[in-house]
Scaffold this active site. Structure first.
Site, PDB file in Angstrom:
ATOM      1  N   ASP A  91       3.295   5.072  -0.649  1.00 48.06           N
ATOM      2  CA  ASP A  91       4.496   4.776   0.141  1.00 48.06           C
ATOM      3  C   ASP A  91       5.757   4.654  -0.707  1.00 48.06           C
ATOM      4  O   ASP A  91       6.866   4.657  -0.165  1.00 48.06           O
ATOM      5  CB  ASP A  91       4.309   3.474   0.925  1.00 48.06           C
ATOM      6  CG  ASP A  91       3.335   3.611   2.086  1.00 48.06           C
ATOM      7  OD1 ASP A  91       3.023   4.762   2.463  1.00 48.06           O
ATOM      8  OD2 ASP A  91       2.887   2.577   2.616  1.00 48.06           O
ATOM      9  N   LYS A  96       9.022  -0.964   6.304  1.00 49.18           N
ATOM     10  CA  LYS A  96       8.964   0.292   7.076  1.00 49.18           C
ATOM     11  C   LYS A  96       7.962   0.152   8.200  1.00 49.18           C
ATOM     12  O   LYS A  96       7.067  -0.699   8.195  1.00 49.18           O
ATOM     13  CB  LYS A  96       8.574   1.464   6.163  1.00 49.18           C
ATOM     14  CG  LYS A  96       7.215   1.356   5.470  1.00 49.18           C
ATOM     15  CD  LYS A  96       6.016   1.793   6.299  1.00 49.18           C
ATOM     16  CE  LYS A  96       4.708   1.670   5.519  1.00 49.18           C
ATOM     17  NZ  LYS A  96       3.504   1.861   6.365  1.00 49.18           N
ATOM     18  N   MET A 120       2.394  -9.669   3.739  1.00 49.68           N
ATOM     19  CA  MET A 120       1.466  -8.837   2.974  1.00 49.68           C
ATOM     20  C   MET A 120       0.289  -8.423   3.848  1.00 49.68           C
ATOM     21  O   MET A 120      -0.119  -9.137   4.758  1.00 49.68           O
ATOM     22  CB  MET A 120       0.982  -9.602   1.745  1.00 49.68           C
ATOM     23  CG  MET A 120       2.096  -9.963   0.764  1.00 49.68           C
ATOM     24  SD  MET A 120       1.513 -10.982  -0.606  1.00 49.68           S
ATOM     25  CE  MET A 120       0.333  -9.856  -1.364  1.00 49.68           C
TER      26      MET A 120
END
Length: 285
Positions: free
Chosen positions: A142, A17, A101
């Site tokens: 999230d 996202k 990451m």
């Protein structure tokens, strides 16, 4: 590093996202921050492979370096859902990571959401999306968005979600060579925490977009500032989440590819299209 996936395992996508806009509207008594953000799904994916076990065990075959399997979000998601199963259902889990990451792209949260959505079906739990979101919010702020499965305007800590229309766009994403600590940014004394809440927000009314964390990240992580300054020659870059990734928006694939070819010589970079819904949006329980 290649991983061996048995043929009986099923593959499920976990998209990344972007926060196209992110504003912090206050600090809560529990230490969390209230925010408002436009969450947009993008065509950059981890792949989760799942195989059902009948011995009640959850086995993560691809643990991340330095992270105990039981603390991985994907493992924790399976364990949290397991109490809603028949008690004998277990799972073998493999993760093929492509989402970088520590970049603010939500990879770990997306992996957890995909595990919840997929195992809800494979284990025949029959939970609704609302019930899965209740589980997901305890795993990470999230996670609910990825279960919601549509581009969304988010409030609260990210769990209050309302679908929002985002025009079809292409994005060039750059990952500076640094890992940004979300905890450091949220606790920073210079962080903006008093942005005015929006009234009936739309994609247009919130522009020009901004990220209230960006200035603090630039202050603490000069590598992100340097990447931002590089990207400025191609448009108006913005940081996603608490960083470190930065992105540029384009109307066409051709424009995006042209810039991608130039910046990918300098940085780890991605050229992706925005999505209108999660690949597992229609998965049944």
């Amino acid at each position: 590093m290649s991983i061996h996936i048995p043929q009986h395992a099923q593959a499920f996508s976990a998209p990344a996202k972007l926060n196209l806009d992110l504003r912090i509207t206050g600090r809560r008594s529990d230490g969390y921050h209230n925010l408002e953000s436009i969450f947009c799904l993008i065509g950059l994916y981890d792949t989760i492979y799942l195989a059902v076990r009948n011995d009640g065990k959850i086995v993560l075959h691809t643990p991340l370096a330095g992270v105990e399997p039981e603390k991985d979000l994907a493992y924790r998601a399976a364990a949290a859902l397991q109490i809603h199963s028949d008690g004998l259902s277990g799972a073998d889990i493999w993760m093929e990571k492509r989402i970088p990451m520590g970049g603010g792209l939500g990879g770990g949260s997306s992996d957890a959401a995909t595990v919840l959505l997929a195992l809800n079906r494979l284990w025949h739990c029959g939970l609704t999306k609302s019930q899965l979101i209740d589980i997901g919010v305890k795993l990470g702020a999230d996670v609910p968005f990825f279960i919601f499965g549509k581009n969304a305007f988010a409030k609260g800590i990210g769990e209050q979600l309302e679908e929002i229309f985002v025009p079809s766009q292409w994005y060039v994403i750059v990952k500076p060579p640094v890992h940004v600590s979300t905890a450091v940014i949220f606790s920073h004394e210079c962080l903006t925490r008093d942005s005015e809440p929006s009234i009936m927000p739309t994609f247009q009314t919130l522009q020009p977009f901004r990220n209230d964390m960006q200035a603090v990240v630039f202050q603490e992580y000069p590598e992100v500032l340097q990447a931002y300054q590089t990207l400025q020659q191609y448009g108006n870059p913005l940081m996603t989440g608490s960083g470190a990734c930065l992105f540029l928006r384009f109307k066409t694939e051709e424009e995006a590819e042209s810039v991608y070819r130039q910046v990918s010589n300098i940085y780890e970079a991605y050229c992706v299209k925005g999505l209108h819904q999660h690949p597992l949006f229609d998965i049944s329980g």
